[in-house]
Design a protein around this motif. Sequence first.
Motif, PDB file in Angstrom:
ATOM      1  N   ILE A  17       0.836  -1.206   0.000  1.00  0.00           N
ATOM      2  CA  ILE A  17       0.000   0.000   0.000  1.00  0.00           C
ATOM      3  C   ILE A  17       0.864   1.247   0.000  1.00  0.00           C
ATOM      4  O   ILE A  17       0.622   2.206  -0.739  1.00  0.00           O
ATOM      5  N   LEU A  18       1.906   1.239   0.827  1.00  0.00           N
ATOM      6  CA  LEU A  18       2.792   2.400   0.922  1.00  0.00           C
ATOM      7  C   LEU A  18       3.462   2.686  -0.414  1.00  0.00           C
ATOM      8  O   LEU A  18       3.616   3.839  -0.813  1.00  0.00           O
ATOM      9  N   GLU A  19       3.840   1.639  -1.133  1.00  0.00           N
ATOM     10  CA  GLU A  19       4.461   1.814  -2.437  1.00  0.00           C
ATOM     11  C   GLU A  19       3.524   2.550  -3.395  1.00  0.00           C
ATOM     12  O   GLU A  19       3.941   3.452  -4.127  1.00  0.00           O
ATOM     13  N   GLN A  20       2.243   2.159  -3.391  1.00  0.00           N
ATOM     14  CA  GLN A  20       1.270   2.782  -4.278  1.00  0.00           C
ATOM     15  C   GLN A  20       1.048   4.254  -3.942  1.00  0.00           C
ATOM     16  O   GLN A  20       0.724   5.064  -4.818  1.00  0.00           O
ATOM     17  N   ILE A  21       1.253   4.612  -2.681  1.00  0.00           N
ATOM     18  CA  ILE A  21       1.122   6.015  -2.270  1.00  0.00           C
ATOM     19  C   ILE A  21       2.366   6.802  -2.671  1.00  0.00           C
ATOM     20  O   ILE A  21       2.285   7.888  -3.251  1.00  0.00           O
ATOM     21  N   LEU A  22       3.528   6.227  -2.390  1.00  0.00           N
ATOM     22  CA  LEU A  22       4.786   6.944  -2.621  1.00  0.00           C
ATOM     23  C   LEU A  22       5.092   7.162  -4.093  1.00  0.00           C
ATOM     24  O   LEU A  22       5.753   8.145  -4.448  1.00  0.00           O
ATOM     25  N   ILE A  23       4.614   6.278  -4.953  1.00  0.00           N
ATOM     26  CA  ILE A  23       4.945   6.388  -6.375  1.00  0.00           C
ATOM     27  C   ILE A  23       4.386   7.666  -6.988  1.00  0.00           C
ATOM     28  O   ILE A  23       4.857   8.126  -8.034  1.00  0.00           O
ATOM     29  N   HIS A  24       3.417   8.294  -6.338  1.00  0.00           N
ATOM     30  CA  HIS A  24       2.811   9.529  -6.853  1.00  0.00           C
ATOM     31  C   HIS A  24       3.560  10.784  -6.398  1.00  0.00           C
ATOM     32  O   HIS A  24       3.211  11.891  -6.826  1.00  0.00           O
ATOM     33  N   LEU A  25       4.568  10.623  -5.544  1.00  0.00           N
ATOM     34  CA  LEU A  25       5.329  11.781  -5.072  1.00  0.00           C
ATOM     35  C   LEU A  25       6.297  12.274  -6.144  1.00  0.00           C
ATOM     36  O   LEU A  25       6.812  11.484  -6.935  1.00  0.00           O
ATOM     37  N   PRO A  26       6.581  13.585  -6.174  1.00  0.00           N
ATOM     38  CA  PRO A  26       7.683  14.068  -7.014  1.00  0.00           C
ATOM     39  C   PRO A  26       8.979  13.368  -6.600  1.00  0.00           C
ATOM     40  O   PRO A  26       9.138  12.972  -5.434  1.00  0.00           O
ATOM     41  N   SER A  27       9.907  13.228  -7.538  1.00  0.00           N
ATOM     42  CA  SER A  27      11.115  12.444  -7.274  1.00  0.00           C
ATOM     43  C   SER A  27      11.905  12.943  -6.069  1.00  0.00           C
ATOM     44  O   SER A  27      12.406  12.144  -5.269  1.00  0.00           O
ATOM     45  N   ARG A  28      12.007  14.273  -5.901  1.00  0.00           N
ATOM     46  CA  ARG A  28      12.772  14.791  -4.760  1.00  0.00           C
ATOM     47  C   ARG A  28      12.086  14.445  -3.449  1.00  0.00           C
ATOM     48  O   ARG A  28      12.739  14.073  -2.465  1.00  0.00           O
ATOM     49  N   ASP A  29      10.755  14.572  -3.399  1.00  0.00           N
ATOM     50  CA  ASP A  29      10.020  14.222  -2.176  1.00  0.00           C
ATOM     51  C   ASP A  29      10.150  12.730  -1.880  1.00  0.00           C
ATOM     52  O   ASP A  29      10.248  12.322  -0.720  1.00  0.00           O
ATOM     53  N   LEU A  30      10.146  11.909  -2.939  1.00  0.00           N
ATOM     54  CA  LEU A  30      10.306  10.469  -2.759  1.00  0.00           C
ATOM     55  C   LEU A  30      11.678  10.154  -2.185  1.00  0.00           C
ATOM     56  O   LEU A  30      11.814   9.310  -1.288  1.00  0.00           O
ATOM     57  N   LEU A  31      12.701  10.836  -2.660  1.00  0.00           N
ATOM     58  CA  LEU A  31      14.051  10.620  -2.153  1.00  0.00           C
ATOM     59  C   LEU A  31      14.136  10.980  -0.673  1.00  0.00           C
ATOM     60  O   LEU A  31      14.695  10.234   0.140  1.00  0.00           O
ATOM     61  N   LEU A  32      13.555  12.122  -0.306  1.00  0.00           N
ATOM     62  CA  LEU A  32      13.610  12.570   1.085  1.00  0.00           C
ATOM     63  C   LEU A  32      12.697  11.765   1.999  1.00  0.00           C
ATOM     64  O   LEU A  32      12.892  11.748   3.218  1.00  0.00           O
ATOM     65  N   ALA A  33      11.694  11.094   1.436  1.00  0.00           N
ATOM     66  CA  ALA A  33      10.754  10.304   2.247  1.00  0.00           C
ATOM     67  C   ALA A  33      11.463   9.163   2.961  1.00  0.00           C
ATOM     68  O   ALA A  33      10.946   8.625   3.943  1.00  0.00           O
ATOM     69  N   GLN A  34      12.659   8.793   2.493  1.00  0.00           N
ATOM     70  CA  GLN A  34      13.413   7.726   3.156  1.00  0.00           C
ATOM     71  C   GLN A  34      13.812   8.114   4.573  1.00  0.00           C
ATOM     72  O   GLN A  34      14.144   7.263   5.397  1.00  0.00           O
ATOM     73  N   ARG A  35      13.770   9.426   4.874  1.00  0.00           N
ATOM     74  CA  ARG A  35      14.150   9.901   6.204  1.00  0.00           C
ATOM     75  C   ARG A  35      12.999   9.849   7.202  1.00  0.00           C
ATOM     76  O   ARG A  35      13.205  10.063   8.392  1.00  0.00           O
ATOM     77  N   ILE A  36      11.786   9.589   6.714  1.00  0.00           N
ATOM     78  CA  ILE A  36      10.615   9.656   7.589  1.00  0.00           C
ATOM     79  C   ILE A  36      10.648   8.564   8.645  1.00  0.00           C
ATOM     80  O   ILE A  36      10.451   8.808   9.838  1.00  0.00           O
ATOM     81  N   SER A  37      10.874   7.334   8.225  1.00  0.00           N
ATOM     82  CA  SER A  37      10.889   6.210   9.157  1.00  0.00           C
ATOM     83  C   SER A  37      11.622   5.045   8.520  1.00  0.00           C
ATOM     84  O   SER A  37      11.886   5.035   7.307  1.00  0.00           O
ATOM     85  N   LYS A  38      11.912   4.056   9.347  1.00  0.00           N
ATOM     86  CA  LYS A  38      12.580   2.862   8.836  1.00  0.00           C
ATOM     87  C   LYS A  38      11.671   2.120   7.861  1.00  0.00           C
ATOM     88  O   LYS A  38      12.142   1.559   6.860  1.00  0.00           O
ATOM     89  N   ALA A  39      10.342   2.135   8.152  1.00  0.00           N
ATOM     90  CA  ALA A  39       9.394   1.469   7.256  1.00  0.00           C
ATOM     91  C   ALA A  39       9.409   2.108   5.875  1.00  0.00           C
ATOM     92  O   ALA A  39       9.393   1.416   4.846  1.00  0.00           O
ATOM     93  N   PHE A  40       9.447   3.446   5.828  1.00  0.00           N
ATOM     94  CA  PHE A  40       9.500   4.147   4.546  1.00  0.00           C
ATOM     95  C   PHE A  40      10.799   3.804   3.815  1.00  0.00           C
ATOM     96  O   PHE A  40      10.802   3.525   2.615  1.00  0.00           O
ATOM     97  N   GLN A  41      11.911   3.830   4.553  1.00  0.00           N
ATOM     98  CA  GLN A  41      13.213   3.571   3.930  1.00  0.00           C
ATOM     99  C   GLN A  41      13.282   2.156   3.365  1.00  0.00           C
ATOM    100  O   GLN A  41      13.755   1.942   2.243  1.00  0.00           O
ATOM    101  N   LEU A  42      12.789   1.185   4.126  1.00  0.00           N
ATOM    102  CA  LEU A  42      12.826  -0.201   3.667  1.00  0.00           C
ATOM    103  C   LEU A  42      11.921  -0.417   2.464  1.00  0.00           C
ATOM    104  O   LEU A  42      12.275  -1.132   1.524  1.00  0.00           O
ATOM    105  N   THR A  43      10.748   0.206   2.477  1.00  0.00           N
ATOM    106  CA  THR A  43       9.818   0.071   1.354  1.00  0.00           C
ATOM    107  C   THR A  43      10.415   0.648   0.087  1.00  0.00           C
ATOM    108  O   THR A  43      10.366   0.030  -0.989  1.00  0.00           O
TER     109      THR A  43
END
Length: 238
Positions: A17-43
């Motif tokens: 589910i998280l993947e389907q949400i993140l794929i709609h982010l602009p590339s820079r926001d997607l790159l920085l989203a790895q800092r949100i949590s370990k779950a985001f980074q692993l996904t």
Amino acid sequence: MEEEASATTRTLHLPEILEQILIHLPSRDLLLAQRISKAFQLTISASPKLQRALFFSPDPACPSSPITYLNPATGATSAHPRPQNNRLLLRAFPGVYPTVSPVLVNLPPTREDLALGRPGKEVWSWDVCISFPASPANKSPSDSSESSLPSTADPATAYPYASWRRMYLCQPPCTALHLVRRWRRSRLPAIERPGGITMGDFVDEATKGAVNGGVWSEGYVGSDRDWHFEGVVGEGTG
């Protein structure tokens, strides 16, 4: 309210589910989203789709805008997909940004062409062009004794494990770059990677002072003191 928050938390911990949400982010926001949590980074790190969106994995069939080619001989038109620029590199290297543009490529003549005394056919293709400062501002262009990043680069880019090092210049990746001087392209590639050239490959080759056994010559430096490289992206299509 607590139940809603709990449901949201559970949803965001489902990688699919998280993947389907993140794929709609602009590339820079997607790159920085790895800092949100370990779950985001692993996904993000485990998702082939998100890795392609961040230019970490090659994407031979990435969505792109077409170019329309008019064949003067037949009057027919055909559309060819445009590779994607890696806009994430624009922020890290504002003066060393690879750009993709349409070009006409002359293919080698076939046996039939040679028999009829005609050149090989022209086809539309896409060309990635990138420049790189030959040396720091306080050095002469011929001095290649030290490796250095462009003076325009963000200091954070000097981190040896910075993410830009793993990013491809474009999607699909360019596999060979030729040194260009005064609009003439070298016959042999200066930088070649069958799996695709990353920005780390490019910077390492352009700053180490030698490529394929040959040392950079001051004669290759342009009037703006830059190295200029070009390479065809994908196969030409008539």
